[in-house]
Design an enzyme around this catalytic site. Structure first.
Site, short mmCIF file in Angstrom:
data_model
loop_
_atom_site.label_atom_id
_atom_site.label_comp_id
_atom_site.label_asym_id
_atom_site.label_seq_id
_atom_site.Cartn_x
_atom_site.Cartn_y
_atom_site.Cartn_z
N SER A 56 0.68 -0.99 -0.19
CA SER A 56 0.05 0.12 0.42
C SER A 56 0.89 1.01 0.41
CB SER A 56 -1.31 -0.58 1.62
OG SER A 56 0.07 -0.15 2.42
N ASP A 94 5.63 -7.06 2.60
CA ASP A 94 4.35 -6.77 1.09
C ASP A 94 6.04 -7.80 -0.21
OD1 ASP A 94 2.58 -7.76 1.62
OD2 ASP A 94 1.91 -5.23 1.37
N GLU A 126 0.15 -11.94 -1.57
CA GLU A 126 -1.42 -12.28 -1.49
C GLU A 126 -2.22 -13.54 -2.74
OE1 GLU A 126 -2.64 -8.80 -3.97
OE2 GLU A 126 -2.14 -7.49 -2.00
N GLU A 192 -8.90 -10.47 4.26
CA GLU A 192 -9.36 -7.98 3.81
C GLU A 192 -10.30 -8.33 2.78
OE1 GLU A 192 -6.51 -5.63 1.79
OE2 GLU A 192 -8.01 -3.94 1.62
#
Ligand code: KIV
Length: 283
Positions: A56, A94, A126, A192
């Site tokens: 992000s 990440d 992810e 999420e």
């Protein structure tokens, strides 16, 4: 790698570890936030169990329209900055889009680089079932993995937007994703933007801690983007963001006051300028 980073990484003996986090399943809620810089990492470290250098960062600090343009070098640079501010929390970095999806070997190469160059103790990636093989490979080769399922922002184009995932019949797929990443050896999962009932079911089913963001208070922990909860990021505001401060508004007021004082020559005042020292004063 800078020598400073390598040495400080080795000196981290008191920080929380992935097994410590795993042991918190069903216990006191895990408190997690993102950070991208040293000063904010220092603040977050005082209160949190996990600090995530999230991709992000691309949207929040670099003004990118999504996380897709974030590079490995960006993650490493921010990981190093955060590392300098962390003493106690588990540091997770990440893996950016395109750095792990091809093969388990590609994922290992890039995860190893992130860990070696930042001193983080784990990476996040992810994906659910599709990443099962990769997570198994990484965890068997010494790389602790935090999984991330439900709304995975790197797949925003496939989802057609930042939409709630796992409603209706889709719940089954997300549950299967959770079981797959837990079985593959992930030490925790970010859930999420999934319905609360689904998050509750996953939390009851899997043996690893669930960390909710737009999920459920019953998750084993919660995470937010720190700039969101401090009111410093305005590009968009998901429903799951609670603002615990309005620092953006405070910064706007402070900058406006500065501009006004510069224009009216009120700043700098005597308190902020220097004498020539002839009266024996030293500053
Ligand atoms: O990139 C990020 O900040 C994240 C969290 C919101 C979970 O993935």
């Amino acid at each position: 790698m800078r020598r400073e980073d390598s040495l400080s990484a080795n000196a981290r003996v008191t920080a929380l570890t992935p097994p410590d986090i795993l042991a918190r399943k069903g216990g006191d809620p895990l408190v997690c936030l993102t950070a991208y810089t040293t000063p904010l990492a220092r603040l977050v470290d005082r209160h949190c169990d996990i600090i995530l250098v999230g991709d992000s960062v691309g949207m929040v600090l670099h003004g990118l329209p999504s996380t897709l343009g974030v590079s490995l070098d960006m993650m490493i640079m921010h990981g190093q900055a955060v590392r300098r501010g962390v003493e106690r929390a588990l540091l997770v970095v990440d893996m950016p889009f395109g750095s792990y999806e091809e093969t388990p070997e590609q994922a290992f190469r890039n995860a190893a680089r992130i860990m070696a160059e930042t001193g983080c103790a784990a990476v996040k990636l992810e994906g659910g079932e599709t990443m099962e093989k990769t997570i198994r490979f990484l965890t068997r080769h010494g790389i602790p993995v935090m999984a991330h399922i439900g709304l995975t922002p790197q797949a925003v184009n496939s989802f057609g937007g930042y939409k709630v995932q796992g409603r209706g019949d889709d719940a089954f797929h997300i549950l299967r994703d959770a079981e797959a990443v837990a079985d593959a050896g992930a030490f925790s999962i970010v859930l999420e933007k999934v319905p609360a009932t689904l998050a509750d079911r996953i939390t009851e089913t899997v043996v690893i801690p669930t960390i909710g963001i737009g999920a459920s208070p019953a998750c084993d922990g919660q995470i937010l983007v720190v700039d969101d909860m401090l009111g410093m990021f305005d590009a968009f505001r998901p429903k799951f963001v609670k603002r615990f401060a309005e620092l953006g508004e405070a910064a706007d007021a402070a900058i406006a006051a500065y501009a006004q004082e510069v224009r009216s020559r009120k700043f700098p005042s005597d308190a902020h300028v220097f004498t020539d020292g002839r009266k024996g004063k030293t500053e």
